[in-house]
Design a protein around this motif. Structure first.
Motif, short mmCIF file in Angstrom:
data_model
loop_
_atom_site.label_atom_id
_atom_site.label_comp_id
_atom_site.label_asym_id
_atom_site.label_seq_id
_atom_site.Cartn_x
_atom_site.Cartn_y
_atom_site.Cartn_z
N LEU A 1 26.39 -16.78 8.26
CA LEU A 1 25.70 -15.48 8.29
C LEU A 1 25.86 -14.81 9.65
N ASP A 2 25.70 -15.58 10.73
CA ASP A 2 25.84 -15.01 12.08
C ASP A 2 27.27 -14.49 12.31
N ALA A 3 28.25 -15.28 11.89
CA ALA A 3 29.65 -14.85 12.06
C ALA A 3 29.94 -13.60 11.23
N ALA A 4 29.43 -13.58 10.01
CA ALA A 4 29.66 -12.41 9.15
C ALA A 4 29.01 -11.17 9.76
N ARG A 5 27.78 -11.30 10.27
CA ARG A 5 27.12 -10.16 10.92
C ARG A 5 27.97 -9.62 12.06
N GLU A 6 28.45 -10.53 12.90
CA GLU A 6 29.27 -10.11 14.06
C GLU A 6 30.54 -9.40 13.60
N LEU A 7 31.24 -10.00 12.66
CA LEU A 7 32.52 -9.44 12.22
C LEU A 7 32.34 -8.13 11.46
N THR B 1 29.97 -6.06 11.88
CA THR B 1 29.58 -5.09 12.90
C THR B 1 30.82 -4.61 13.67
N GLU B 2 31.70 -5.53 14.00
CA GLU B 2 32.90 -5.20 14.77
C GLU B 2 33.93 -4.42 13.96
N ARG B 3 34.14 -4.82 12.67
CA ARG B 3 35.29 -4.30 11.95
C ARG B 3 35.03 -3.77 10.56
N GLY B 4 33.82 -3.83 10.09
CA GLY B 4 33.52 -3.29 8.77
C GLY B 4 34.12 -4.11 7.65
N ASP B 5 34.53 -3.44 6.59
CA ASP B 5 34.94 -4.09 5.36
C ASP B 5 36.28 -4.81 5.44
N VAL C 1 37.15 -7.23 7.11
CA VAL C 1 36.99 -8.63 7.46
C VAL C 1 37.31 -9.50 6.24
N GLN C 2 38.05 -10.56 6.48
CA GLN C 2 38.42 -11.49 5.41
C GLN C 2 37.53 -12.74 5.49
N ILE C 3 37.34 -13.37 4.36
CA ILE C 3 36.51 -14.57 4.26
C ILE C 3 36.98 -15.67 5.22
N ASP C 4 38.30 -15.87 5.31
CA ASP C 4 38.80 -16.93 6.19
C ASP C 4 38.50 -16.63 7.66
N GLU C 5 38.44 -15.36 8.04
CA GLU C 5 38.07 -15.00 9.41
C GLU C 5 36.61 -15.34 9.69
N ILE C 6 35.77 -15.11 8.69
CA ILE C 6 34.35 -15.44 8.85
C ILE C 6 34.19 -16.95 9.01
N ALA C 7 34.87 -17.71 8.16
CA ALA C 7 34.80 -19.17 8.25
C ALA C 7 35.28 -19.66 9.62
N GLU C 8 36.38 -19.08 10.11
CA GLU C 8 36.91 -19.47 11.41
C GLU C 8 35.91 -19.16 12.52
N ARG C 9 35.32 -17.98 12.49
CA ARG C 9 34.34 -17.60 13.52
C ARG C 9 33.11 -18.51 13.46
N ALA C 10 32.74 -18.92 12.25
CA ALA C 10 31.56 -19.78 12.06
C ALA C 10 31.88 -21.25 12.36
N PHE D 1 26.07 -1.65 7.50
CA PHE D 1 27.36 -1.71 6.82
C PHE D 1 27.18 -2.16 5.37
N ALA D 2 26.34 -3.17 5.16
CA ALA D 2 26.13 -3.69 3.80
C ALA D 2 25.59 -2.61 2.88
#
Length: 185
Positions: A20-26, A28-32, A34-43, A108-109
């Motif tokens: 959730l924290d990674a998704a919020r950050e991403l 916020t930074e880049r909008g829609d 963002v890919q799921i694998d990027e969120i997983a990597e950030r988390a 954004f959501a």
């Protein structure tokens, strides 16, 4: 909070929160984009771990909205306790928007290209909507708002203001102008 969320093991709760924290950050930074694998990597979790908690990007957005709705419902409850109906509406509107101002992922959501998956957060949304309707009716009955103002209008007002929470736009001026338009004559 659902029973499934409260019964998660400690490591699973940490992983869910990290996602959730990674998704919020991403978001916020880049909008829609963002890919799921990027969120997983950030988390710092595997994609499979992310998918165990969230079936897709929409369910992740719904979880972000749900967490903010809990805070928004608290704002609405506090506003409903105010004696002055006009002040109760103003406290609700401004409290909602001030809370949203600090949460770009929530904005954004709600404003993004796809609506959140409301069925996952229907109870939270319904509870909030009922309080909003009561506050609006009370303010309209007391002559502070036009009688045709509804909860759907509250959504329009807040989304318009949230769309102006970027750069140099003055969302508070936007709200002041809108309030002039819905005030009872």
């Amino acid at each position: 909070m659902t029973e499934a969320r409260t019964s998660l093991r400690a490591d699973a709760r940490r992983n869910r929160q990290a996602v959730l924290d990674a998704a919020r950050e991403l978001f916020t930074e880049r909008g829609d984009g963002v890919q799921i694998d990027e969120i997983a990597e950030r988390a710092r979790v595997g994609v499979g771990t992310l998918y165990r908690h969230f079936s897709d990007k929409q369910s992740l957005l719904a979880a972000i909205v749900a967490s903010r709705f809990a805070a928004m419902t608290a704002v609405a409850r506090a506003a409903e306790q105010l004696d002055d109906p006009g002040e109760a509406f103003r406290a609700l509107l401004m409290g909602y928007l001030e809370s949203a101002e600090g949460d770009a992922a929530f904005r954004f959501a709600l404003l993004g290209p796809q609506e959140p998956d409301w069925h996952e957060i229907n109870a939270e949304k319904q509870q909030f909507a009922e309080i909003v309707e009561r506050i609006i009716r009370r303010a309209a009955d007391a002559g502070h708002l036009r009688h045709d103002v509804t909860g759907n209008d509250f959504v329009l007002l807040t989304r318009g203001a949230m769309a102006n929470m970027t750069g140099e736009r003055d969302w508070r001026r936007h709200v002041a102008l809108l309030l002039d338009g819905i005030r009872a004559q």
